[in-house]
Write a protein that holds these residues in place. Structure first.
Motif, short mmCIF file in Angstrom:
data_model
loop_
_atom_site.label_atom_id
_atom_site.label_comp_id
_atom_site.label_asym_id
_atom_site.label_seq_id
_atom_site.Cartn_x
_atom_site.Cartn_y
_atom_site.Cartn_z
N LEU A 15 64.80 95.02 61.71
CA LEU A 15 65.80 95.26 62.75
C LEU A 15 66.71 96.42 62.36
O LEU A 15 67.00 97.32 63.17
N GLY A 16 67.16 96.43 61.11
CA GLY A 16 68.03 97.51 60.64
C GLY A 16 67.34 98.87 60.70
O GLY A 16 67.95 99.87 61.09
N LEU A 17 66.06 98.91 60.32
CA LEU A 17 65.33 100.17 60.35
C LEU A 17 65.11 100.66 61.77
O LEU A 17 65.20 101.87 62.05
N VAL A 18 64.82 99.74 62.69
CA VAL A 18 64.66 100.12 64.10
C VAL A 18 65.97 100.69 64.64
O VAL A 18 65.99 101.70 65.36
N LEU A 19 67.08 100.05 64.29
CA LEU A 19 68.39 100.56 64.71
C LEU A 19 68.62 101.97 64.17
O LEU A 19 69.10 102.86 64.89
N CYS A 20 68.28 102.18 62.91
CA CYS A 20 68.43 103.52 62.31
C CYS A 20 67.60 104.55 63.08
O CYS A 20 68.07 105.67 63.33
N ILE A 21 66.40 104.18 63.47
CA ILE A 21 65.50 105.11 64.16
C ILE A 21 66.05 105.49 65.53
O ILE A 21 66.11 106.68 65.88
N VAL A 22 66.44 104.48 66.33
CA VAL A 22 66.88 104.78 67.69
C VAL A 22 68.24 105.48 67.71
O VAL A 22 68.59 106.13 68.70
N ILE A 23 69.01 105.36 66.63
CA ILE A 23 70.30 106.06 66.55
C ILE A 23 70.13 107.44 65.92
O ILE A 23 70.71 108.43 66.40
N LEU A 407 62.77 105.93 72.17
CA LEU A 407 63.62 105.02 72.94
C LEU A 407 62.82 104.34 74.05
O LEU A 407 62.95 103.13 74.26
N ALA A 408 61.99 105.11 74.75
CA ALA A 408 61.18 104.53 75.82
C ALA A 408 60.24 103.44 75.28
O ALA A 408 60.16 102.35 75.84
N LEU A 409 59.56 103.73 74.18
CA LEU A 409 58.63 102.75 73.62
C LEU A 409 59.37 101.54 73.06
O LEU A 409 58.86 100.40 73.14
N THR A 410 60.56 101.74 72.53
CA THR A 410 61.36 100.62 72.04
C THR A 410 61.76 99.70 73.19
O THR A 410 61.65 98.47 73.10
N LEU A 411 62.23 100.28 74.29
CA LEU A 411 62.59 99.47 75.46
C LEU A 411 61.38 98.73 76.02
O LEU A 411 61.47 97.54 76.35
N ILE A 412 60.25 99.42 76.10
CA ILE A 412 59.03 98.76 76.61
C ILE A 412 58.63 97.60 75.71
O ILE A 412 58.28 96.52 76.19
#
Length: 620
Positions: A15-23, A407-412
């Motif tokens: 979760l932390g790494l995904v947050l780092c990526i999208v930010i 961002l698009a792929l994360t939302l999907i």
């Protein structure tokens, strides 16, 4: 620490790494530069490692594989196959590493971030980021602030808000995906009144942020998305009044803000008055269609559009577009009907999942109060954010910007996870056999991507060092040779090395012939690595002219003309070749045509020389 606790920490790490990526992506200019995107790729590899670890330490591991997973797998398989037969291996390989990065991230999210609190953390973080960047964009718009971090924006973008992106259109694409999520949380989510006030203000900031981008495509996409949003909420009895009021306020505020700006009105007038020959997009689309017709099913090759564009460029287009300014045509030109078909299937499967999930994520009518639901808010907001991007993709290339694609792929992926409320069909337990089957796939991807990322970063470092050295210097040559030794498939590096030798040969010293031969060897390498690059043929021909092999040189100039018939630079050098043959009249016509295509010092200076030559009295 027991295995369940360790598994939980791994999940938090993901979760932390995904947050780092999208930010990180939006903050790093959209992650379009090599080093920034390599950082994101490194974070994705760390996510995959944690996922593999979870498969072994979790006492009851499960695997989530919805129908959309098959579309992802099919697209990756096609991308690998298409890369294997791509004419320009270097650019196709870079594109493949992007696709593999996106695929790993998507599959990791749907299998590791299924908890509602994880989704909510990511959603709120994105809303906060979008609101903050929107306020910065308003500051840019009002003050004409010309910097994004340390980079100076192009002159045409200074009067427009772009946040931490360089191109305002891409910033609009980023915001339009998050706006419906902020609105859905405000109107449909189960938050406290104070939280909803904050979310409402964030929504207002985001819609104003979209306004100050002055992105016509962003405006239209946002308007269409808000229309669909309104229709969906109007069909929900409990949300009709608040949706009308809030959306009305947001639209009125956004319109009032942008209507006050003269530049904004000018951009809107351009939108209304645009015709097929007033907007370069239409010319890019025409060239993409011609490239696609060469190979209807498979396309020109991954990321090949920019390199095939010159052959079909309109005379009015003298720059390098890089992308089509239409994501659908870009996919069609690069990957053909097969590639575009797989993308369409992916989108259809996503929305099929949304429709299947929708009634299961809403609160029961028997619950007290209105049917507010954070699950329904995220499904609604996330799916409409993707819809806005799909609208915008008709006139821009947001999916070519890593931050927006991620961002698009994360939302999907996060929206797809909610299908678990509709069915348990797509979950399966992982026994030792399935683990052993999945492990090599994940490790194979890691062992392929990690060296590619490291090599790309080292090459980029050497090329960056070479770029700041004195032109044609020995130090620059040494750096370029090191870069080519590291990455011997980069045609552009071979071309740059050849240019240095050609320049040294043109000095006319005693070793000019050997230097010209050395230059030709490098230009030939460039041709072999990219047979569509006209300038390699031009330079090879110039070396032959320099060695008095004019007839042989003519073949190279003719091939360059076939690859770039309307390029001012190529046409000017055709004139230069005619000049070496003593054909002043033919050279003059070509230089005049080059000057018409685009005023340039090459044509201008040689036209003066030709005029003087033609004015000289004939020798008796």
């Amino acid at each position: 620490m027991d295995r369940e606790s360790l598994d939980r920490w791994c999940e938090r790490g993901i979760l932390g790494l995904v947050l780092c990526i999208v930010i990180l992506g939006p903050l790093a200019y959209g992650a379009v530069q090599t080093l920034q995107f390599a950082s994101i790729q490194g974070l994705v590899l760390a996510i995959v490692l944690l996922w593999i670890l979870r498969l072994w330490i979790n006492p009851r591991p499960v695997f989530f594989w919805p129908p959309i997973g098959w579309a992802v797998l099919a697209f990756v398989a096609y991308a690998i196959a298409r890369y294997r037969i791509a004419p320009i291996e270097y650019v196709a390989r870079i594109e493949l590493t992007k696709i593999l990065t996106y695929a790993f991230l998507f599959l990791a999210i749907i299998n590791n971030l299924s908890r509602q609190e994880s989704t909510q953390i990511i959603g709120l973080a994105l809303i906060g980021l979008a609101a903050a960047l929107s306020m910065f964009a308003v500051f840019q718009f009002i003050t004409h602030y010309d910097r994004v971090w340390t980079m100076i924006k192009p002159e045409g973008y200074v009067v427009r808000g772009s946040g931490t992106f360089i191109n305002p259109n891409h910033f609009a694409g980023f915001l339009e995906m998050i706006l419906p999520l902020a609105l859905a949380y405000t109107l449909v989510g189960r938050f406290s009144h104070a939280s909803k006030v904050v979310l409402g203000y964030a929504s207002l900031a985001i819609i104003v942020g979209i306004g100050v981008t002055l992105s016509r495509g962003g405006w239209v996409a946002t308007a269409l998305m808000l229309a669909v949003f309104s229709i969906v909420l109007l069909l929900q009895r409990d949300f009709r009044l608040r949706s009308v009021l809030v959306l009305g306020v947001l639209l009125a505020a956004g319109v009032a803000f942008v209507a006050r700006a003269h530049q904004s009105q000018k951009r809107f007038d351009q939108l209304v008055a645009a015709t097929t020959h007033q907007d370069d997009r239409f010319l890019y689309w025409n060239s993409a269609a011609q490239i696609w017709r060469e190979n209807i099913w498979l396309g020109a090759g991954p990321a090949h559009y920019d390199y095939r564009f010159r052959q079909y460029r309109a005379p009015a287009l003298q720059g390098a577009p890089q992308y089509v300014h239409n994501d659908y045509l870009n996919t069609l030109a690069d990957l053909g009907l097969v590639g575009l078909g797989l993308v369409v299937i992916f989108i259809l499967l996503f929305y099929a999942g949304v429709f299947k999930t929708w009634r299961f994520v809403q609160r029961s009518p028997n619950d007290l109060g209105t049917k507010s639901s954070n699950k329904a808010a995220f499904v609604l907001g996330g799916s409409l954010g993707i819809l806005a991007l799909l609208f915008h993709s008709f006139v821009d290339f947001n999916m070519q910007i890593p931050a927006n694609a991620i961002l698009a792929l994360t939302l999907i992926a996060l929206v797809t996870n909610y299908i678990r409320f509709a069915t348990q069909t797509f979950w399966s337990s992982l026994g030792i056999t399935r683990k052993i089957f999945l492990m090599p796939l994940g490790l194979a991807g890691l062992f392929y991507l990690a060296p590619q990322i490291a090599q790309r970063v080292r090459e980029d470092s050497l090329l960056s060092q070479a770029a700041v050295e004195v032109d044609f210097s020995e130090k620059k040559l040494a750096l370029l040779k090191k870069a080519f030794a590291l990455e011997p498939k980069n045609f552009a590096t071979a071309y740059s090395i050849g240019e240095i030798f050609r320049n040294q040969s043109s000095a006319g010293n005693g070793d000019y012939k050997s230097l010209a031969q050395e230059a030709m060897e490098w230009f030939q390498r460039s041709i072999d690595l990219n047979p569509f690059y006209p300038f390699s043929y031009v330079r090879y021909g110039m070396c032959l002219d320099w060695l008095n092999k004019n007839e042989e040189a003519a073949k190279y100039f003719e091939q360059a003309a076939r690859l770039d018939p309307n390029g001012y630079y190529t046409v000017a050098h055709q004139g230069w070749h005619r000049l070496q043959l003593g054909d002043y009249s033919g050279a003059k016509k070509l230089f005049e045509r080059s000057e018409i295509l685009m005023p340039n010092p090459i044509a201008e200076s040689y036209l003066e020389i030709i005029e003087r030559k033609l004015a000289e009295p004939a020798v008796q």
